[in-house]
Design an enzyme around this catalytic site. Structure first.
Site, mmCIF file in Angstrom:
data_model
loop_
_atom_site.group_PDB
_atom_site.id
_atom_site.type_symbol
_atom_site.label_atom_id
_atom_site.label_comp_id
_atom_site.label_asym_id
_atom_site.label_seq_id
_atom_site.Cartn_x
_atom_site.Cartn_y
_atom_site.Cartn_z
ATOM 1 N N ARG A 50 -39.822 -89.482 37.351
ATOM 2 C CA ARG A 50 -39.687 -88.077 36.948
ATOM 3 C C ARG A 50 -40.135 -87.868 35.505
ATOM 4 O O ARG A 50 -40.751 -86.847 35.176
ATOM 5 C CB ARG A 50 -38.240 -87.594 37.143
ATOM 6 C CG ARG A 50 -38.084 -86.095 36.928
ATOM 7 C CD ARG A 50 -36.699 -85.587 37.267
ATOM 8 N NE ARG A 50 -35.682 -86.125 36.379
ATOM 9 C CZ ARG A 50 -34.378 -85.892 36.507
ATOM 10 N NH1 ARG A 50 -33.953 -85.120 37.503
ATOM 11 N NH2 ARG A 50 -33.513 -86.413 35.668
ATOM 12 N N LYS A 149 -38.523 -81.756 32.593
ATOM 13 C CA LYS A 149 -37.358 -82.061 31.768
ATOM 14 C C LYS A 149 -37.876 -82.211 30.339
ATOM 15 O O LYS A 149 -38.121 -83.315 29.854
ATOM 16 C CB LYS A 149 -36.680 -83.328 32.278
ATOM 17 C CG LYS A 149 -35.208 -83.380 31.952
ATOM 18 C CD LYS A 149 -34.483 -84.398 32.791
ATOM 19 C CE LYS A 149 -33.130 -84.728 32.226
ATOM 20 N NZ LYS A 149 -32.190 -83.620 32.117
ATOM 21 N N GLU A 182 -29.802 -72.832 39.453
ATOM 22 C CA GLU A 182 -29.019 -74.038 39.179
ATOM 23 C C GLU A 182 -28.041 -73.698 38.067
ATOM 24 O O GLU A 182 -27.864 -72.537 37.719
ATOM 25 C CB GLU A 182 -29.931 -75.203 38.790
ATOM 26 C CG GLU A 182 -30.769 -74.948 37.552
ATOM 27 C CD GLU A 182 -31.546 -76.177 37.077
ATOM 28 O OE1 GLU A 182 -31.175 -77.312 37.414
ATOM 29 O OE2 GLU A 182 -32.533 -75.986 36.344
HETATM 30 N N1 PXG Z 1 -30.456 -79.350 36.011
HETATM 31 C C1 PXG Z 1 -30.706 -79.435 34.693
HETATM 32 C C2 PXG Z 1 -31.239 -78.258 33.987
HETATM 33 C C3 PXG Z 1 -30.463 -80.646 34.022
HETATM 34 O O1 PXG Z 1 -30.712 -80.743 32.711
HETATM 35 C C4 PXG Z 1 -29.663 -81.600 36.104
HETATM 36 C C5 PXG Z 1 -29.961 -80.390 36.718
HETATM 37 C C6 PXG Z 1 -29.155 -82.728 36.925
HETATM 38 O O2 PXG Z 1 -30.204 -83.662 37.160
HETATM 39 P P1 PXG Z 1 -29.933 -85.227 37.382
HETATM 40 O O3 PXG Z 1 -31.273 -85.795 37.639
HETATM 41 O O4 PXG Z 1 -29.301 -85.737 36.129
HETATM 42 O O5 PXG Z 1 -29.046 -85.324 38.553
HETATM 43 C C7 PXG Z 1 -29.929 -81.746 34.728
HETATM 44 C C8 PXG Z 1 -29.654 -83.011 33.984
HETATM 45 C C9 PXG Z 1 -26.059 -82.599 28.886
HETATM 46 C C10 PXG Z 1 -27.083 -83.226 29.777
HETATM 47 O O6 PXG Z 1 -25.885 -83.108 27.780
HETATM 48 C C11 PXG Z 1 -27.363 -82.715 31.026
HETATM 49 C C12 PXG Z 1 -28.372 -83.304 31.818
HETATM 50 C C13 PXG Z 1 -29.042 -84.371 31.348
HETATM 51 C C14 PXG Z 1 -28.737 -84.863 30.096
HETATM 52 C C15 PXG Z 1 -27.764 -84.291 29.300
HETATM 53 O O7 PXG Z 1 -25.419 -81.613 29.285
HETATM 54 N N2 PXG Z 1 -28.608 -82.754 33.040
#
Ligand code: PXG
Length: 290
Positions: A50, A149, A182
């Site tokens: 990713r 991301k 989301e």
């Molecule tokens: N949506 C968004 C916008 C994200 O940033 C997810 C979904 C979940 O994706 P994964 O692949 O992790 O299941 C994310 C990821 C934080 C923090 O500090 C949040 C994420 C990553 C790193 C830090 O809140 N979320």
């Protein structure tokens, strides 16, 4: 703590980047958040893939192969003797001039930090959390595509500020058509009968790795997984609701916009999926110590 910085393991206090780095000046770069459980990095290959897809989308060439990146992540956990941790992988555009042009930037900077993380208080996991819908809409896919991301997280941060102003920690973001996209840092799921419902990725969500894992185990758990467009009405009238992310894992949501969801407590469907997800995290992954 040792930090991986451009091919070297450096002490925390020496892990610094230039003020001319476009990651800092413009949020020009990409990142990943990964978990290690019980000496194994969970879904590492998928996270690294990713990262490279995000980089491709912003026309950034990461100066190492995916195999080298996988090894560097494992090595960072190993030198810090970590078996359970949160790993932050960052690739910036690199050092440039005081102008937008990425052409003027040198080599992209690669940073890997392995440390701890706790996003939410423990009681959210046992009692459930309350969330709200916020006014800031999720980026349109023709602006900054939500699948990227990127280091430019202001869309999500603005929504997070609105959530905090409303007295909660997480928020539902709608897309420009008004459908649920989301949350600010998590994907969202609903349970209605035997159906596990989550918005399609085209609604404007990050292609969540935890989302994928939940879908993987849901089939085992006897759920029918569907990905229709979801409205707030669907959320309010679901039997159960929960959010997913690598850092947060699975968090039950028991109130949305002041409406109690289902019985107002974490439900049986959620508990079953959490159990299956935990089994997956503890039994798979790339080994750190071999
Ligand atoms: N949506 C968004 C916008 C994200 O940033 C997810 C979904 C979940 O994706 P994964 O692949 O992790 O299941 C994310 C990821 C934080 C923090 O500090 C949040 C994420 C990553 C790193 C830090 O809140 N979320």
């Amino acid at each position: 703590m040792k930090i991986y910085l451009n091919g070297k393991m450096v002490d925390e206090q020496n892990a610094v980047v230039s003020v001319f780095d476009h990651g800092l000046l413009y949020g020009d770069g990409v990142f990943e958040g990964i978990r290690a459980y019980n000496g194994r990095v969970f879904k590492l290959v998928e996270h690294v893939a990713r990262l490279y897809y995000s980089a491709k989308a912003i026309a950034l060439t990461i100066p190492m192969t995916q195999e080298e990146m996988i090894k560097a992540v494992v090595e960072t956990c190993k030198v810090n003797n970590l078996r359970d941790c949160y790993i932050r992988l960052v690739v910036t555009r690199g050092i440039g001039t005081l102008g937008l042009s990425p052409k003027k930037c040198g080599t992209p900077q690669v940073i890997i930090i392995a440390a701890g993380i706790q996003l939410y208080p423990e009681e959210y996991y046992t009692k459930g959390m309350s969330i709200v819908t916020v006014p800031t809409t999720r980026n349109h896919h023709n602006a900054v595509n939500p699948a990227i991301k990127s280091l430019n997280y202001l869309n999500n941060i603005l929504a997070k500020i609105e959530a905090n102003t409303a007295g909660v920690e997480e928020a539902i973001m709608l897309n420009s058509q008004g459908y649920v996209a989301e949350c600010t840092g998590d994907n969202i799921f609903l349970i209605k009968g035997k159906q596990l419902i989550t918005p399609p990725l085209s609604a404007g969500a990050l292609y969540g790795i935890t989302r994928g894992s939940v879908i993987e185990v849901a089939k085992e758990g006897g759920f029918e997984v569907v990905e229709p467009n979801v409205t707030r009405y669907d959320v309010y009238n679901a039997d159960e609701c929960f959010v997913t992310g690598s850092a947060a894992e699975l968090v039950p949501v028991t109130k949305v916009d002041g409406r109690e969801i289902g019985a107002g407590v974490p439900g049986e469907g959620f508990k079953k999926l959490l159990d299956l997800f935990r089994k997956l995290t503890r039994s798979t992954g790339t080994p750190i110590f071999e």
